[in-house]
Design a protein around this motif. Structure first.
Motif, PDB file in Angstrom:
ATOM      1  N   VAL A 222     -13.401  65.010 -65.775  1.00 50.56           N
ATOM      2  CA  VAL A 222     -14.458  63.964 -65.291  1.00 50.56           C
ATOM      3  C   VAL A 222     -14.659  63.143 -66.588  1.00 50.56           C
ATOM      4  O   VAL A 222     -14.718  61.982 -66.695  1.00 50.56           O
ATOM      5  N   LEU A 223     -14.231  63.635 -67.937  1.00 51.87           N
ATOM      6  CA  LEU A 223     -14.473  62.758 -69.120  1.00 51.87           C
ATOM      7  C   LEU A 223     -13.188  61.742 -69.447  1.00 51.87           C
ATOM      8  O   LEU A 223     -13.466  60.536 -69.737  1.00 51.87           O
ATOM      9  N   ILE A 224     -12.107  62.185 -68.903  1.00 46.45           N
ATOM     10  CA  ILE A 224     -11.007  61.283 -68.921  1.00 46.45           C
ATOM     11  C   ILE A 224     -11.191  60.062 -67.882  1.00 46.45           C
ATOM     12  O   ILE A 224     -11.049  59.032 -68.159  1.00 46.45           O
ATOM     13  N   VAL A 225     -11.753  60.693 -66.673  1.00 46.52           N
ATOM     14  CA  VAL A 225     -11.722  59.664 -65.809  1.00 46.52           C
ATOM     15  C   VAL A 225     -12.837  58.591 -65.953  1.00 46.52           C
ATOM     16  O   VAL A 225     -12.805  57.485 -65.855  1.00 46.52           O
ATOM     17  N   LEU A 272     -19.981  52.697 -58.469  1.00 43.41           N
ATOM     18  CA  LEU A 272     -19.432  53.565 -59.509  1.00 43.41           C
ATOM     19  C   LEU A 272     -20.287  54.876 -59.408  1.00 43.41           C
ATOM     20  O   LEU A 272     -19.521  56.151 -59.623  1.00 43.41           O
ATOM     21  N   VAL A 273     -21.255  55.171 -58.958  1.00 43.98           N
ATOM     22  CA  VAL A 273     -22.081  56.401 -58.850  1.00 43.98           C
ATOM     23  C   VAL A 273     -21.319  57.264 -57.591  1.00 43.98           C
ATOM     24  O   VAL A 273     -21.255  58.565 -57.741  1.00 43.98           O
ATOM     25  N   VAL A 274     -20.802  56.262 -56.560  1.00 47.00           N
ATOM     26  CA  VAL A 274     -20.054  57.049 -55.678  1.00 47.00           C
ATOM     27  C   VAL A 274     -18.362  57.371 -55.896  1.00 47.00           C
ATOM     28  O   VAL A 274     -17.903  58.220 -55.650  1.00 47.00           O
ATOM     29  N   ALA A 275     -17.781  56.242 -56.489  1.00 45.27           N
ATOM     30  CA  ALA A 275     -16.413  56.295 -56.918  1.00 45.27           C
ATOM     31  C   ALA A 275     -16.000  57.417 -57.905  1.00 45.27           C
ATOM     32  O   ALA A 275     -14.976  57.829 -57.908  1.00 45.27           O
ATOM     33  N   LEU A 276     -16.936  57.511 -58.828  1.00 49.84           N
ATOM     34  CA  LEU A 276     -16.440  58.205 -60.003  1.00 49.84           C
ATOM     35  C   LEU A 276     -16.457  60.052 -59.493  1.00 49.84           C
ATOM     36  O   LEU A 276     -15.471  60.409 -60.091  1.00 49.84           O
ATOM     37  N   PRO A 277     -17.156  60.512 -58.845  1.00 52.36           N
ATOM     38  CA  PRO A 277     -17.061  62.068 -58.171  1.00 52.36           C
ATOM     39  C   PRO A 277     -15.668  62.086 -57.639  1.00 52.36           C
ATOM     40  O   PRO A 277     -14.857  62.830 -57.581  1.00 52.36           O
ATOM     41  N   ALA A 278     -15.326  61.042 -56.625  1.00 52.10           N
ATOM     42  CA  ALA A 278     -14.062  60.946 -55.661  1.00 52.10           C
ATOM     43  C   ALA A 278     -12.881  60.693 -56.665  1.00 52.10           C
ATOM     44  O   ALA A 278     -11.890  61.469 -56.814  1.00 52.10           O
ATOM     45  N   LEU A 279     -13.030  59.860 -57.861  1.00 50.32           N
ATOM     46  CA  LEU A 279     -11.583  59.738 -58.788  1.00 50.32           C
ATOM     47  C   LEU A 279     -11.682  60.987 -59.707  1.00 50.32           C
ATOM     48  O   LEU A 279     -10.436  61.407 -60.033  1.00 50.32           O
ATOM     49  N   THR A 280     -12.855  61.764 -60.151  1.00 47.52           N
ATOM     50  CA  THR A 280     -12.755  62.935 -60.688  1.00 47.52           C
ATOM     51  C   THR A 280     -12.024  64.055 -59.887  1.00 47.52           C
ATOM     52  O   THR A 280     -11.225  64.886 -60.555  1.00 47.52           O
ATOM     53  N   PHE A 281     -12.416  64.054 -58.561  1.00 47.96           N
ATOM     54  CA  PHE A 281     -11.653  65.094 -57.760  1.00 47.96           C
ATOM     55  C   PHE A 281     -10.238  64.918 -57.802  1.00 47.96           C
ATOM     56  O   PHE A 281      -9.489  65.782 -57.963  1.00 47.96           O
ATOM     57  N   ILE A 282      -9.827  63.672 -57.524  1.00 46.23           N
ATOM     58  CA  ILE A 282      -8.388  63.196 -57.387  1.00 46.23           C
ATOM     59  C   ILE A 282      -7.644  63.625 -58.634  1.00 46.23           C
ATOM     60  O   ILE A 282      -6.597  64.192 -58.850  1.00 46.23           O
ATOM     61  N   GLY A 283      -8.492  63.153 -59.978  1.00 52.30           N
ATOM     62  CA  GLY A 283      -7.941  63.198 -61.289  1.00 52.30           C
ATOM     63  C   GLY A 283      -7.759  64.487 -61.661  1.00 52.30           C
ATOM     64  O   GLY A 283      -6.701  65.279 -62.222  1.00 52.30           O
ATOM     65  N   ALA A 326     -20.109  63.857 -63.058  1.00 52.43           N
ATOM     66  CA  ALA A 326     -19.571  62.570 -62.432  1.00 52.43           C
ATOM     67  C   ALA A 326     -20.453  61.473 -61.969  1.00 52.43           C
ATOM     68  O   ALA A 326     -20.220  60.111 -62.555  1.00 52.43           O
ATOM     69  N   PRO A 327     -21.488  61.677 -61.105  1.00 50.88           N
ATOM     70  CA  PRO A 327     -22.353  60.454 -60.801  1.00 50.88           C
ATOM     71  C   PRO A 327     -23.200  59.916 -61.867  1.00 50.88           C
ATOM     72  O   PRO A 327     -23.499  58.707 -61.936  1.00 50.88           O
ATOM     73  N   PHE A 328     -23.733  60.775 -62.758  1.00 50.82           N
ATOM     74  CA  PHE A 328     -24.641  60.346 -63.738  1.00 50.82           C
ATOM     75  C   PHE A 328     -23.434  59.449 -64.836  1.00 50.82           C
ATOM     76  O   PHE A 328     -24.230  58.445 -65.308  1.00 50.82           O
ATOM     77  N   MET A 329     -22.483  59.947 -64.984  1.00 51.89           N
ATOM     78  CA  MET A 329     -21.465  59.153 -65.817  1.00 51.89           C
ATOM     79  C   MET A 329     -21.266  57.690 -65.412  1.00 51.89           C
ATOM     80  O   MET A 329     -21.092  56.677 -66.027  1.00 51.89           O
ATOM     81  N   GLY A 330     -21.327  57.593 -64.009  1.00 52.57           N
ATOM     82  CA  GLY A 330     -20.969  56.341 -63.142  1.00 52.57           C
ATOM     83  C   GLY A 330     -21.926  55.431 -63.375  1.00 52.57           C
ATOM     84  O   GLY A 330     -21.937  54.249 -63.545  1.00 52.57           O
ATOM     85  N   LEU A 331     -23.318  56.134 -63.327  1.00 52.03           N
ATOM     86  CA  LEU A 331     -24.726  55.498 -63.333  1.00 52.03           C
ATOM     87  C   LEU A 331     -24.687  54.669 -64.802  1.00 52.03           C
ATOM     88  O   LEU A 331     -24.905  53.664 -65.240  1.00 52.03           O
ATOM     89  N   GLU A 361     -19.937  51.053 -76.008  1.00 49.71           N
ATOM     90  CA  GLU A 361     -20.991  51.576 -75.533  1.00 49.71           C
ATOM     91  C   GLU A 361     -21.226  52.870 -74.638  1.00 49.71           C
ATOM     92  O   GLU A 361     -21.653  53.895 -74.528  1.00 49.71           O
ATOM     93  N   SER A 362     -20.327  52.332 -73.436  1.00 51.34           N
ATOM     94  CA  SER A 362     -19.993  53.298 -72.220  1.00 51.34           C
ATOM     95  C   SER A 362     -19.313  54.497 -72.587  1.00 51.34           C
ATOM     96  O   SER A 362     -19.955  55.490 -72.383  1.00 51.34           O
ATOM     97  N   ILE A 363     -18.263  54.401 -73.442  1.00 52.45           N
ATOM     98  CA  ILE A 363     -17.646  55.443 -73.762  1.00 52.45           C
ATOM     99  C   ILE A 363     -18.567  56.389 -74.844  1.00 52.45           C
ATOM    100  O   ILE A 363     -18.311  57.710 -74.651  1.00 52.45           O
ATOM    101  N   PHE A 364     -19.247  55.783 -75.677  1.00 50.68           N
ATOM    102  CA  PHE A 364     -19.876  56.712 -76.325  1.00 50.68           C
ATOM    103  C   PHE A 364     -20.952  57.345 -75.703  1.00 50.68           C
ATOM    104  O   PHE A 364     -21.350  58.495 -75.969  1.00 50.68           O
ATOM    105  N   LEU A 365     -21.596  56.672 -74.957  1.00 54.59           N
ATOM    106  CA  LEU A 365     -22.749  57.111 -73.882  1.00 54.59           C
ATOM    107  C   LEU A 365     -22.228  58.482 -73.120  1.00 54.59           C
ATOM    108  O   LEU A 365     -22.996  59.518 -72.726  1.00 54.59           O
ATOM    109  N   VAL A 366     -20.839  58.228 -72.683  1.00 52.46           N
ATOM    110  CA  VAL A 366     -20.261  59.123 -71.594  1.00 52.46           C
ATOM    111  C   VAL A 366     -20.200  60.404 -72.335  1.00 52.46           C
ATOM    112  O   VAL A 366     -20.309  61.431 -72.054  1.00 52.46           O
TER     113      VAL A 366
END
Length: 382
Positions: A222-225, A272-283, A326-331, A361-366
């Protein structure tokens, strides 16, 4: 004749200069040559007995900014050499221009003062704290506006822009699958290789499977994605909204009665909230496959053994931990990207600065969010 002339006559201790013609930019070469001759450059000699100079401008038919600056340059050079220079016969319509040139480059830049290093350090901390508080306020403000826009959409679902959401999902999720699969596949392989290399000295190569499975599902996947999405889609969001802000398209939307948050920001954040879990699963699947391939080719571990050990090492809890994050990181990525895009001013430099701040800022907050989730899940036993 249109040429620019400057003649001289020495009367006692006074040097009388008479200007004529057109003192304009097309005659720059002629004027430069004459002024160099009169100021004592190698191209000519200046009368050394002259103590003061008068410049008669009555014969000048045209005078532009270039000519006025050359006149000012001539008087400054004579004054700097200790001689008094006076301009006479200047037409009234040219006096304002010459007066404007008289004040150009008069002020010398102040020398930087070396202040107290402790005060300077405290000032840096203060500016940094102020910037952090301003960024937090912007983030919270954007979160509130998005929440209000989501409430309005839930109240009037027919007004939601589904077409925009589908388009953004194609860009953010579907088009990102190849690069996500490639990077996570390589990361999984690297983790497996390092685990096998270091566990081999203890005769415990099998535990490298536990390392790959748990680390990928809980943290690395999830972090790399999220980091890749922040760099790929977050920067894109900031650049798009920033360009629209620069071209006043967002102001045009408000003029037409549309809410930019509801039209532009909400679909992007929901995607992003929906796509990040899907991409995390695939990754995560790609990373596990990469780890299994390396374990087979580098560690001599058969795929059956790898799968059996992986089944014993991981559980549904590990998978849930990664999917919950994942969805929180997308948010967070969406809020930061859109907030920084709407802060762009009217210059290309501002667009570049805000895009850079958005990614950082996005990478830091993630990463901070991942750490907070790790503490939370550890405290509840997950």
């Amino acid at each position: 004749m249109g040429e620019a002339l400057l003649s001289q006559k020495l009367v006692g201790d006074r040097l009388e200069l008479t200007a004529s013609g057109s003192w304009t930019a097309p005659h720059a070469g002629e004027l430069e040559t004459e002024i160099d001759r009169l100021t004592g450059s190698p191209s000519g000699e200046t009368p050394s007995r002259a103590t003061d100079v008068s410049i008669d401008m009555a014969g000048v038919r045209e005078l532009d900014t270039f000519g006025a600056w050359l006149l000012e340059r001539l008087t400054r050079q004579w004054t700097a050499s200790g001689r008094e220079a006076v301009v006479v016969g200047l037409p009234q319509h040219s006096a304002d221009l010459v007066e404007e040139m008289h004040g150009v480059n008069r002020e010398t830049p102040p020398k930087p003062e070396r202040g107290n290093p402790i005060v300077s350090f405290l000032a840096v901390i203060g500016r940094g704290s102020t910037g952090f508080a301003r960024s937090f306020y912007t983030f919270a403000h954007m979160l509130g506006e998005v929440g209000m826009a989501a409430g309005r959409v839930l109240w009037r679902p027919s007004e939601y822009r589904l077409t925009s959401t589908v388009h953004q999902f194609d860009r953010v999720a579907l088009q990102a699958v190849p690069i996500i699969v490639l990077i996570t596949f390589l990361i999984g392989g690297i983790i497996a290789q390092q685990g096998i290399f270091h566990f081999r000295r203890f005769g415990a190569e099998l535990y490298s499977v536990d390392l790959v499975g748990i680390l990928v599902l809980r943290e690395i996947g999830v972090l790399i994605v999220a980091i890749m999405v922040a760099g790929r889609s977050g920067s894109s969001y900031t650049a798009e909204l920033g360009s629209m802000k620069m071209r006043e398209e967002i102001d045009a939307l408000r003029t037409m009665g549309f809410d930019p948050i509801e039209v532009l920001v909400l679909p992007r954040i929901l995607v992003l909230v929906v796509a990040l879990p899907a991409l995390t699963f695939i990754g995560s699947l790609a990373a596990l496959y990469g780890g299994g391939l390396v374990a087979w080719l580098y560690g001599g571990m058969s795929p059956d053994i790898y799968m059996a050990r992986l089944t014993d090492a991981i559980s549904l809890t590990h998978f849930q931990v990664g999917m919950i994050k994942a969805p929180f990181m997308g948010l967070v990525i969406g809020l930061v990207a859109c907030a920084e895009g709407l802060r762009v001013k009217g210059s290309a430099e501002s667009l570049g600065i805000q895009t850079t701040k958005s990614v950082v800022e996005s990478i830091f907050l993630v990463i901070v969010l991942d750490g907070l989730f790790a503490i939370f899940f550890a405290s509840i036993g997950m």
